[in-house]
Design a protein around this motif. Structure first.
Motif, PDB file in Angstrom:
ATOM      1  N   GLN A 109     -71.818 128.805 -11.902  1.00  0.00           N
ATOM      2  CA  GLN A 109     -71.249 129.041 -11.142  1.00  0.00           C
ATOM      3  C   GLN A 109     -70.983 128.425  -9.567  1.00  0.00           C
ATOM      4  N   LEU A 110     -71.323 127.282  -9.232  1.00  0.00           N
ATOM      5  CA  LEU A 110     -71.786 126.601  -8.440  1.00  0.00           C
ATOM      6  C   LEU A 110     -69.741 125.591  -8.690  1.00  0.00           C
ATOM      7  N   LEU A 111     -69.718 125.395  -9.658  1.00  0.00           N
ATOM      8  CA  LEU A 111     -68.655 124.404 -10.036  1.00  0.00           C
ATOM      9  C   LEU A 111     -67.363 125.330 -10.354  1.00  0.00           C
ATOM     10  N   ARG A 112     -67.651 125.979 -10.766  1.00  0.00           N
ATOM     11  CA  ARG A 112     -66.729 127.302 -10.943  1.00  0.00           C
ATOM     12  C   ARG A 112     -65.857 127.335  -8.927  1.00  0.00           C
ATOM     13  N   ILE A 113     -67.206 127.558  -8.573  1.00  0.00           N
ATOM     14  CA  ILE A 113     -66.542 128.011  -6.615  1.00  0.00           C
ATOM     15  C   ILE A 113     -65.529 126.370  -6.343  1.00  0.00           C
ATOM     16  N   LEU A 114     -66.445 124.981  -6.724  1.00  0.00           N
ATOM     17  CA  LEU A 114     -65.775 123.934  -5.564  1.00  0.00           C
ATOM     18  C   LEU A 114     -64.631 123.756  -7.220  1.00  0.00           C
ATOM     19  N   VAL A 115     -64.260 124.316  -7.917  1.00  0.00           N
ATOM     20  CA  VAL A 115     -63.185 123.688  -8.490  1.00  0.00           C
ATOM     21  C   VAL A 115     -61.955 124.505  -8.642  1.00  0.00           C
ATOM     22  N   THR A 116     -61.967 125.902  -7.911  1.00  0.00           N
ATOM     23  CA  THR A 116     -60.998 126.859  -8.022  1.00  0.00           C
ATOM     24  C   THR A 116     -60.325 126.168  -7.241  1.00  0.00           C
ATOM     25  N   PRO A 117     -60.745 125.688  -6.545  1.00  0.00           N
ATOM     26  CA  PRO A 117     -58.930 125.042  -5.163  1.00  0.00           C
ATOM     27  C   PRO A 117     -58.405 123.417  -6.135  1.00  0.00           C
ATOM     28  N   PHE A 118     -58.853 122.609  -6.667  1.00  0.00           N
ATOM     29  CA  PHE A 118     -58.336 121.769  -7.955  1.00  0.00           C
ATOM     30  C   PHE A 118     -57.629 122.785  -8.517  1.00  0.00           C
ATOM     31  N   ILE A 119     -58.044 123.956  -9.153  1.00  0.00           N
ATOM     32  CA  ILE A 119     -57.683 124.851  -9.882  1.00  0.00           C
ATOM     33  C   ILE A 119     -55.795 125.255  -9.850  1.00  0.00           C
ATOM     34  N   PHE A 120     -55.737 125.828  -8.110  1.00  0.00           N
ATOM     35  CA  PHE A 120     -54.353 125.750  -7.470  1.00  0.00           C
ATOM     36  C   PHE A 120     -53.708 124.983  -7.019  1.00  0.00           C
ATOM     37  N   ILE A 121     -54.067 123.565  -6.623  1.00  0.00           N
ATOM     38  CA  ILE A 121     -53.427 122.311  -6.034  1.00  0.00           C
ATOM     39  C   ILE A 121     -52.620 122.422  -7.464  1.00  0.00           C
ATOM     40  N   LEU A 122     -53.692 121.806  -8.721  1.00  0.00           N
ATOM     41  CA  LEU A 122     -53.514 122.016  -9.690  1.00  0.00           C
ATOM     42  C   LEU A 122     -51.334 123.079 -10.605  1.00  0.00           C
ATOM     43  N   ILE A 123     -51.906 124.021 -10.356  1.00  0.00           N
ATOM     44  CA  ILE A 123     -51.215 124.971 -10.523  1.00  0.00           C
ATOM     45  C   ILE A 123     -49.574 124.401  -9.571  1.00  0.00           C
ATOM     46  N   GLU A 124     -49.600 124.466  -8.772  1.00  0.00           N
ATOM     47  CA  GLU A 124     -48.797 123.411  -7.005  1.00  0.00           C
ATOM     48  C   GLU A 124     -48.436 122.750  -7.687  1.00  0.00           C
ATOM     49  N   LEU A 125     -48.523 121.791  -8.059  1.00  0.00           N
ATOM     50  CA  LEU A 125     -48.126 120.530  -8.788  1.00  0.00           C
ATOM     51  C   LEU A 125     -47.777 120.884  -9.953  1.00  0.00           C
TER      52      LEU A 125
END
Length: 484
Positions: A109-125
């Motif tokens: 769960q902690l990793l899912r929280i911390l990785v979420t901003p990376f998921i969204f910026i990766l989509i943006e890129l």
């Protein structure tokens, strides 16, 4: 039912972006997003993650890009094809789905929280750079109407500022996360480490910038509200000439394609009535040379006409990709393509003002700013015609995107739109003067040009740093799986 929840969540997430700016909503939406992702994670199915991401993306995009059908509504012949506007949100939502599959590899769960901003910026890129690129969807836009956001975007760039605001939205999850072990604190410190630089770097960067004033120019920007398909071209030209004759400003600036006639580059005599002594006129027009058409930025002086031809053209608007195979779409795009310009993106006037010329939606592409320090650019001038975007969300989004680019470049920016919003924006994101949408009006201002440098090279370093953190999280997740 959970798929419907992802779709609705996508719709609501769009309200964080311009022109809505419902920022407090983010502190509820992203914690709930983590809750939904956790429920999907139990199934460990790539297809489930893909469908969840695609529906979230589609809900977000049909709301955020709700203006996308407006270009079809300008002409009667294209109105029946407005339904095709849905193809863009559908296409882009696929990238949401593909990137969401990464959640499959973050079981804790902690990793899912911390990785979420990376998921969204990766989509943006990916959306910003895949094939032709469409960098209209930027998480930094959430911050494009407040002082704290200006501070982050100017010093840390579009990607890092978008990452940081998403981290802030997820603070609620971390505060209520249990258990808080040593690993918890190590991972939180790692992912929130960019926040450490928020105080330190701007102090250093401001010391390195001399912030001294250079030139001073008087600007007169005209929002003349020409219809896109105007028939009375003589009246438009007479109006422009009358404005020029009655102006005392150094620079008289009009919008994209405000010159009503085709301009032959080999014969500029049709521009002679516009050129007045000691005045510099900037205007957009369609130019022609060697059987090629260009969307051009023109700066007229007494002894010289400067050109910049648009380099980043609008697919299906200014050219038809794969025309040989898609000629059935000519009813939408027309049967003639504009050509891409080839000259360098800089205009140097007789009084040594160095202008970065930007035509319409070229402003959304960061690559146009790459050599801004090397060229010693004084001012950004963006001419556009937002009549194509309608009157709801589109023109406002385009304006706020323009605003964050003045921060990225750390330069004053003059934006002149045929129908609005026109504005002068300083290097700190402050709107010095602006107009309202769909008003025939003008802006007069005496502008001081500063010698500030952009921090673009540092922005890139921060982006690389974020990718390093993301890789470390992936490694940690892999190790955790192996231990289990």
């Amino acid at each position: 039912m959970i798929f419907l929840k992802f779709f609705i969540l996508g719709v609501l997430t769009a309200l964080l972006y311009p022109p809505f700016f419902m920022l407090p909503l983010g502190f509820a939406l992203f914690p709930y997003f983590i809750f939904l992702i956790s429920k999907v994670s139990y199934q460990k199915s790539s297809l489930t993650f893909f469908i969840s991401g695609s529906l979230f993306g589609f809900g977000f995009l049909i709301t955020y890009l709700s203006w996308i059908h407006n270009p079809f509504m300008v002409y009667e012949t294209t109105k029946p094809y407005a339904i095709l506007a849905l193809l863009l949100p559908i296409f882009l939502s696929i990238f949401f789905g593909l990137v969401f599959i990464l959640y499959k590899y973050f079981n804790a769960q902690l990793l899912r929280i911390l990785v979420t901003p990376f998921i969204f910026i990766l989509i943006e890129l990916i959306i910003s750079n895949f094939i032709y690129g469409f960098p209209w969807v930027s998480n930094s836009l959430i911050l494009s109407n407040n002082i704290f956001g200006f501070y982050l975007i100017k010093h840390f760039g579009i990607i890092t500022s978008g990452y940081l605001i998403l981290l802030i939205f997820l603070l609620t999850n971390l505060l209520f996360y249990y258990p808080k072990t040593k690993k918890f604190y190590k991972l939180v410190f790692l992912t929130y480490s960019p926040l450490i630089f928020i105080i330190v770097f701007p102090i250093i960067s401001n010391l390195s910038n001399n912030n001294s004033l250079g030139k001073e120019i008087t600007i007169e920007a005209h929002q003349i509200l020409n219809p896109i398909n105007s028939i009375n071209k003589n009246n438009i030209e007479d109006n422009i000439i009358n404005i020029i004759n009655n102006s005392n400003s150094d620079y008289i600036v009009f919008a994209e394609n405000n010159f009503p006639y085709l301009i032959y580059k080999d014969n500029l005599s049709n521009l002679s009535d516009l050129i007045k002594k000691n005045k510099k006129i900037i205007i957009g027009g369609t130019t022609y040379k060697d059987e090629n058409y260009y969307n051009s930025f023109l700066l007229l002086e007494k002894d010289k006409v400067h050109f910049f031809d648009k380099k980043i053209l609008v697919p299906f608007g200014e050219f038809l990709p794969f025309r040989k195979y898609l000629n059935f779409m000519e009813i939408i795009s027309g049967n003639v393509d504009f050509n891409k310009g080839s000259i360098d993106r800089i205009i140097v006037t007789s009084d040594n003002l160095k202008i970065l010329p930007i035509i319409c939606y070229e402003i959304i592409f960061d690559k146009i700013f790459n050599n801004i320090n090397k060229k010693e650019i004084d001012i950004l001038i963006n001419i556009t015609n937002d009549s194509w975007f309608g009157t709801k969300t589109g023109p406002y989004q385009h304006f706020y995107i323009t605003r964050i680019k003045s921060l990225v470049a750390n330069k004053s920016l003059l934006r002149v739109s045929n129908n609005g919003i026109s504005a002068i924006i300083d290097n700190n994101g402050k709107i010095i003067k602006s107009t309202k949408l769909n008003q025939k009006t003008n802006i007069n201002y005496k502008l001081n040009i500063n010698n500030n440098k952009s921090y673009l090279y540092v922005h890139k370093l921060f982006t690389y740093y974020l990718f390093l953190i993301f890789i470390l999280l992936l490694i940690f997740s892999k190790r955790k799986v192996n231990e289990n």
